[in-house]
Design a protein around this motif. Structure first.
Motif, PDB file in Angstrom:
ATOM      1  N   THR A 108      45.662  27.251  15.852  1.00 11.61           N
ATOM      2  CA  THR A 108      44.488  28.028  16.267  1.00 11.61           C
ATOM      3  C   THR A 108      43.370  27.806  15.259  1.00 11.61           C
ATOM      4  N   PHE A 109      42.588  26.785  15.527  1.00 11.73           N
ATOM      5  CA  PHE A 109      41.576  26.306  14.584  1.00 11.73           C
ATOM      6  C   PHE A 109      40.643  27.415  14.102  1.00 11.73           C
ATOM      7  N   SER A 110      40.203  28.266  14.999  1.00 12.07           N
ATOM      8  CA  SER A 110      39.177  29.255  14.656  1.00 12.07           C
ATOM      9  C   SER A 110      39.644  30.271  13.625  1.00 12.07           C
ATOM     10  N   THR A 111      40.941  30.395  13.431  1.00  8.42           N
ATOM     11  CA  THR A 111      41.468  31.384  12.488  1.00  8.42           C
ATOM     12  C   THR A 111      41.755  30.798  11.105  1.00  8.42           C
TER      13      THR A 111
ATOM     14  N   SER B 252      36.675  31.176   8.274  1.00 12.13           N
ATOM     15  CA  SER B 252      37.087  31.076   9.667  1.00 12.13           C
ATOM     16  C   SER B 252      36.193  31.846  10.618  1.00 12.13           C
ATOM     17  N   GLU B 253      35.758  33.026  10.227  1.00 14.69           N
ATOM     18  CA  GLU B 253      35.027  33.873  11.167  1.00 14.69           C
ATOM     19  C   GLU B 253      33.517  33.790  10.981  1.00 14.69           C
TER      20      GLU B 253
ATOM     21  N   GLY C  10      31.896  31.877   9.004  1.00 13.07           N
ATOM     22  CA  GLY C  10      31.404  30.522   8.733  1.00 13.07           C
ATOM     23  C   GLY C  10      30.632  30.424   7.442  1.00 13.07           C
TER      24      GLY C  10
ATOM     25  N   ARG D   6      31.237  23.924  11.198  1.00 14.07           N
ATOM     26  CA  ARG D   6      32.373  23.874  12.102  1.00 14.07           C
ATOM     27  C   ARG D   6      31.939  24.237  13.507  1.00 14.07           C
ATOM     28  N   ASP D   7      32.642  23.682  14.483  1.00 15.15           N
ATOM     29  CA  ASP D   7      32.444  23.992  15.889  1.00 15.15           C
ATOM     30  C   ASP D   7      33.794  24.435  16.419  1.00 15.15           C
ATOM     31  N   ASN D   8      33.981  25.738  16.519  1.00  9.76           N
ATOM     32  CA  ASN D   8      35.282  26.260  16.940  1.00  9.76           C
ATOM     33  C   ASN D   8      35.592  25.921  18.399  1.00  9.76           C
ATOM     34  N   ALA D   9      34.572  25.687  19.199  1.00 10.57           N
ATOM     35  CA  ALA D   9      34.792  25.304  20.598  1.00 10.57           C
ATOM     36  C   ALA D   9      35.357  23.893  20.701  1.00 10.57           C
TER      37      ALA D   9
ATOM     38  N   ASN E 148      37.049  22.502  18.031  1.00 16.56           N
ATOM     39  CA  ASN E 148      38.112  22.380  17.027  1.00 16.56           C
ATOM     40  C   ASN E 148      37.792  21.281  16.015  1.00 16.56           C
TER      41      ASN E 148
END
Length: 116
Positions: free
Chosen positions: A28-31, A53-54, A56, A72-75, A77
């Protein structure tokens, strides 16, 4: 299966720019806190930049402040490292890393060479 795949390295002249990318999968990349490290020949691996992570929020090694930007681009990954005003001393293998609590993942690295 966890994977971190770096790309974008290469040979560039002093003063030039490169953009590194690290595509992540299998977690889970965004975390995860994402970082870029580098290791030059005969030297220890050093932290270049980190992004949380949150929110940025980003932090940088003193040697790259004002020249490098981590994002980072969480969409997608994906984490990026924009490198401007490159110097010969930036020559190294650059590694992407993901960290969350006790879990740490590493990419295979991409070579960046700054030379005229």
């Amino acid at each position: 299966q966890v994977q971190l795949v770096e790309s974008g390295g290469g040979l560039v002249q002093p003063g030039g720019s490169l953009r590194l990318s690290c595509a992540a999968s299998g977690f889970t990349f965004s975390t995860y806190v994402m970082s870029w490290y580098r290791q030059a020949p005969g030297k220890e691996r050093e932290l270049v930049a980190v992004i949380t992570s949150e929110r940025g929020s980003a932090n940088y090694a003193d040697s790259v402040k004002g020249r490098f930007t981590i994002s980072r681009d969480n969409a997608k990954n994906t984490v990026y490292l924009q490198m401007n005003s490159l110097k010969p001393e930036d020559t190294a293998v650059y590694y992407c890393a993901a960290r969350r609590i006790t879990r740490n993942y590493w990419g295979q690295g991409t070579q960046v060479t700054v030379s005229s």
